[in-house]
Design an enzyme around this catalytic site. Structure first.
Site, PDB file in Angstrom:
ATOM      1  N   ASP A   1      -1.609   8.851   3.210  1.00 59.56           N
ATOM      2  CA  ASP A   1      -3.005   8.533   2.932  1.00 59.56           C
ATOM      3  C   ASP A   1      -3.189   8.657   1.415  1.00 59.56           C
ATOM      4  O   ASP A   1      -2.348   9.240   0.720  1.00 59.56           O
ATOM      5  CB  ASP A   1      -3.957   9.455   3.709  1.00 59.56           C
ATOM      6  CG  ASP A   1      -5.365   8.848   3.786  1.00 59.56           C
ATOM      7  OD1 ASP A   1      -5.661   7.898   3.038  1.00 59.56           O
ATOM      8  OD2 ASP A   1      -6.181   9.331   4.595  1.00 59.56           O
TER       9      ASP A   1
HETATM   10  C1  BGC Z   1      -8.771   7.070   3.776  1.00 62.10           C
HETATM   11  C2  BGC Z   1      -7.917   5.981   4.390  1.00 62.10           C
HETATM   12  C3  BGC Z   1      -8.024   4.726   3.551  1.00 62.10           C
HETATM   13  C4  BGC Z   1      -7.599   5.054   2.128  1.00 62.10           C
HETATM   14  C5  BGC Z   1      -7.671   3.876   1.191  1.00 62.10           C
HETATM   15  C6  BGC Z   1      -8.438   7.278   2.315  1.00 62.10           C
HETATM   16  O1  BGC Z   1      -9.339   8.146   1.717  1.00 62.10           O
HETATM   17  O2  BGC Z   1      -8.598   8.270   4.494  1.00 62.10           O
HETATM   18  O3  BGC Z   1      -8.316   5.724   5.705  1.00 62.10           O
HETATM   19  O4  BGC Z   1      -7.260   3.716   4.118  1.00 62.10           O
HETATM   20  O5  BGC Z   1      -8.445   6.064   1.613  1.00 62.10           O
HETATM   21  O6  BGC Z   1      -8.977   3.524   0.945  1.00 62.10           O
END
Ligand code: BGC
Length: 892
Positions: free
Chosen positions: A277
């Site tokens: 993530d």
């Molecule tokens: C989120 C993800 C997301 C990523 C990119 C993160 O903070 O948890 O679900 O895909 O950011 O935006």
């Protein structure tokens, strides 16, 4: 009602003379998993040929790389793209959020995109085929953004009603979540776009999400939280999995060898790529050893030199690097092949067929909770309507955070309702009253803001360095006063430390003491007509919005109707609060600000709503929350409709004024409904994307029959909910103390009657369930053994409609405690008035298995299993039994 598209994927009795509409997957049956053999431990999975090809290519490419090149592929090149090495034939692959659309590379105000219903609304359709189609259309959208990997679906479970991201994930039930996400992934990947199913694993809350340790028992992990991933891996082979931020039983998800390597890759044979993530990497060595292949976004913190040094000192081996690089190359090859040509610009691709699909998915997700006096459907030709409520004249299309995007368009309930009445030739004027305001933050000021030349928006002068020195390096115009700059500050031009002046002219529509709000991410000050009115240069109180922003500060300003005031913000990307600089070792981060605005209230809104309701035949009251209340980044603080009971008071007042009141609630998770017993008609409308208004109008006026069923239980009180005592944890630890008993598993066991049970949803017609029969009374350990249940479903009402038949299994006797019932199959059946269809649903070993921690395997235990067939978890219409004669077990 015009014909509704029948979408049935069950096997249909050929004697009934009805054409079986083939499933897009051409699968044998709806609930039978493709792999029913008794799998040998640790080697059950045969990767698809295509994936094999990609892996072979990846291996060949890997052999041409230096160690430095390999390591460079293990971190993204920027915010969204993997690293390219064109001279070695390695292209960059671009990711985009996800999951209910393909946003592209700008977080706020980027390329316009199709906005689909959010996860829970899609789950409320209980329609596997529509999820497959949505996956395909998301594939097209992803490609239009020149991206190759969609960051979705989100399959974490609804453990608690206040979970901030419940709206974007599917359900409290792992089987429903797993089955639907598998179809979404298959549709998406059929278009050549990778799914990055997320967040792996046990990430059911936003509070302290980066550092929260989820303490969860092995059985709950297996039977609940891992289950949707397991089903998706088995049935759809996602090309990527995104690790979560949290820790699982003491080990960060990205460093968790047990979940990533032993279970995901080992037991399940996952042959794709694990990505982190965003900012979710927590070490150099452990994370690579655990199997987290690509770090997102670009950062020098953990990999690069540190990874090379780790190889040098032996804490990482070349094999560790090779394994991760091969996985990275497999994903890149899978989605890009050898195409190293320049990435095309993002484009819009606003297709009629996608718009229709989104509208149909909206209709099928609308969940009719109550229709006691049959106010719905409303006759559009003759009814005098009052449309009331804080959400009636706004587009509530999605939740907040990374799932949000800039939609091609939105549809507003009031407008859609008006045009439906017009179409029906209704001469009566639709009356409207807002009833109350529910803003968490003041609305963004942008609709009333223009640049000096009169176009809507804000001008930003960007300076290199954080001291506003010299002349601006560049000047931009942005549309929105929500200046979230996480991924969109022009750092290439201004450098890592910047300052900026945002200027806009706000013209109020009325005279009064109006309110301005200001929040700042880095250092910031707000000026009105040249005068400093808010100094957030050294703010200390952290708010919820924009992940890293201050709280929202308010100031009242006297303004005149039609007279523009100049708003100016001076801001830098210096990290605030300053205490964070010490903690993180960084002095600058992303910066940004948000300006909100609200004109002074001139009237008593509830009184106005009451008058409006009184004068109408039917009052449609559209209430709920919005993307500020339900968002990534934080959990909700209360299950009550915001704020301070005003919506509840509004509902009571309107109901007292007009008993023919329909309450439509827009939210991505349950809300408290203290008025539910009194209000005759309640429709749960979720967040339904760009077609929210039209889908709602279709259902209100009976152009379409709603067929949604609740993917989560609506409790009467928050205190009744399963994780109530273990939420949101303390000292960075959350105990999943309710164990196996989340959602209906808890309400059934504790004998707490919820407000509306899991699986509940009414229709404008009624359905009868015929007596079921089975092809065999015994499920055995033989490969392919199934129990096939056949039953007739009839539409005994006047209009066509769809019913979701739900099958739950109750284990009469087991060695370990089991839930009263567990969902094991479901099938949505579309029926004309008077029509009967026979459906056959096959159950295999997975319908009876539970995870026995004594042997660390799934077990089908000898004994009797009752199959409870119903219209919801609480409305069981038929029961039939079968036996397992001799216990048997398996790994995957
Ligand atoms: C989120 C993800 C997301 C990523 C990119 C993160 O903070 O948890 O679900 O895909 O950011 O935006």
């Amino acid at each position: 009602m015009p014909a509704m598209q029948p979408v049935v994927s069950g096997e249909i009795d050929s004697d009934s003379g009805i054409d079986a509409t083939t499933s897009p997957l051409g699968s044998a049956g709806p609930s039978i998993t493709p792999d029913t053999e008794i799998s040998p431990p640790n080697s059950p999975f045969t990767p698809s040929e295509k994936l094999n090809d990609a892996r072979q290519t990846a291996k060949k490419k890997l052999a041409t790389l230096t160690l430095e090149e390999k390591v460079s592929l293990l971190t993204a090149a920027d915010f969204w793209r993997t690293k390219a090495i064109p001279e070695k034939g390695i292209p960059a692959a671009k990711t985009t959020d996800g999951p209910n659309g393909a946003r592209g590379s700008i977080f706020v105000g980027g390329t316009k995109a199709a906005l689909f219903p959010c996860g829970i609304s899609l789950a409320a359709t209980w329609n596997k085929d529509i999820l497959y189609s949505i996956g395909q259309h998301l594939g097209n959208e992803t490609k239009a953004r020149s991206a190759n990997i969609l960051l979705g679906p989100t399959v974490c479970l609804h453990r608690h009603p206040l979970g901030g991201r419940n709206f974007e994930s599917f359900s409290e039930d792992p089987f429903l979540t797993g089955k639907l996400s598998a179809q979404y992934i298959r549709g998406l990947q059929q278009k050549g776009v990778a799914a990055a199913i997320k967040h792996f694993v046990a990430n059911e809350q936003e509070t302290e999400r980066n550092n929260m340790n989820t303490v969860v028992s092995e059985r709950s992990l297996r039977e609940l939280y891992l289950r949707p991933f397991e089903i998706a891996v088995r049935e759809a082979s996602p090309w990527a999995v995104m690790s979560s931020y949290n820790l699982i039983n003491g080990v960060h998800a990205d460093m968790n060898h047990y979940t990533i390597t032993e279970i995901l890759r080992g037991e399940w044979g996952f042959d794709g790529t694990v990505i982190s993530d965003w900012d979710g990497i927590n070490s150099t060595v452990e994370t690579l050893k655990a199997g987290c292949d690509i770090e997102f976004p670009f950062s020098k913190k953990w990999r690069f030199e540190k990874a090379l040094k780790a190889v040098e000192d032996g804490s990482l081996t070349v094999e560790d690097i090779d394994r991760a690089t091969e996985n990275a190359l497999t994903l890149i090859t899978r989605v890009k092949g050898d195409d190293v040509s320049e990435e095309a610009a993002e484009r819009e691709d606003n297709r009629a067929e996608t718009r229709e699909l989104i509208r149909e998915a909206g209709v099928q997700g609308l969940t009719l909770l109550k229709n006691e006096t049959s106010i719905l459907p409303i006759d559009p030709r003759t009814t005098k309507l009052a449309i009331i409520g804080p959400n009636a004249n706004r587009a509530i299309a999605g939740g907040g955070g990374s799932a949000s995007l800039n939609p091609y368009y939105t549809t507003i309930p009031l407008e859609s309702i008006k045009s439906a009445l017009k179409e029906a030739g209704n001469q009566d004027e639709v009356t409207y009253a807002v009833g109350c305001h529910t803003n968490k933050w003041l609305p963004v000021a942008s609709p009333l803001c223009t640049t000096r030349d009169g176009t809507q928006g804000v001008t930003i002068d960007w300076f290199a360095g954080d001291k506003f020195e010299g002349s601006p390096v560049l000047t931009q115009t942005r549309y929105n006063t929500d200046l979230f700059l996480w991924d969109s500050a022009p750092v290439a031009q201004v450098g890592p430390q910047w300052s900026a002046i945002a200027t806009t002219y706000l013209t109020p529509t009325s005279t009064g003491k109006h309110t301005l709000s200001f929040m700042s991410v880095g250092a910031g000050k707000l000026y009105v007509d040249g005068k400093e009115v808010m100094d957030l240069w050294n703010w200390t109180e952290e708010g919820e919005a924009m992940f890293d922003g201050s709280i929202d500060y308010l100031i009242d300003v006297e303004m005149e109707a039609g007279k523009a005031v100049e708003l100016k913000v001076r801001m830098t990307n210096e990290l605030r609060p300053i205490s964070k600089q010490k903690k993180t070792g960084a002095t600058h981060k992303y910066g940004g600000c948000r300006i909100g605005f609200k004109e002074e209230d001139q009237i008593d809104y509830i009184q106005e709503a009451v008058e409006t309701a009184k004068a109408a035949d039917v009052a449609v009251l559209i209430v709920g929350v919005d993307a500020e209340w339900e968002s990534e980044g934080y959990d909700r603080q209360s299950m009550d409709l915001p704020t301070d009971g005003v919506q509840d008071r509004l509902i009571e007042a309107v109901l007292a004024a007009n008993p023919n009141t329909v309450v439509v609630n827009q939210s991505g998770s349950p809300v408290t409904m203290p008025w539910a017993d009194k209000v005759p008609t309640i429709l749960q409308a979720w967040f339904q994307g760009q077609e929210a208004g039209n889908a709602l109008a279709d259902v209100l006026f009976g152009k379409k029959n709603p067929s949604g069923k609740l993917p989560c239980t609506f409790p009467r009180r928050l205190e009744d909910s399963p994780a109530y005592h273990n939420w949101p944890g303390e000292n960075l630890e959350v105990m999943y103390g309710e164990g196996l008993f989340i959602g209906y598993r808890h309400y059934e066991r504790a004998k707490i009657e919820p407000l509306f049970p899991f699986g509940h949803g009414l229709s404008y017609t009624s359905f009868e369930y015929g007596r079921p029969s089975v092809n065999t009374k015994t499920l055995s350990s033989e490969v392919g053994s199934t129990v096939d249940i056949t039953l007739a479903i009839s539409n005994i009402g006047e209009v066509e409609g769809a019913e979701t038949v739900q099958l739950y299994v109750h284990d009469e006797k087991s060695r370990l405690i089991r839930p009263e019932k567990e969902l094991v199959a479901f099938e949505k059946v579309f029926l004309e008035p008077g029509e009967t269809r026979h459906i056959t649903i096959s159950l295999d070993k997975r319908a009876v298995g539970y995870f026995d921690t004594a042997i660390n395997r799934w077990i089908a235990e000898e004994g009797r299993f009752n199959v409870l067939i119903g219209a919801s978890s609480a409305d069981i219409r038929r029961t039939i039994s079968f036996d397992v004669k001799k216990s048997f077990n398996w790994v995957f």
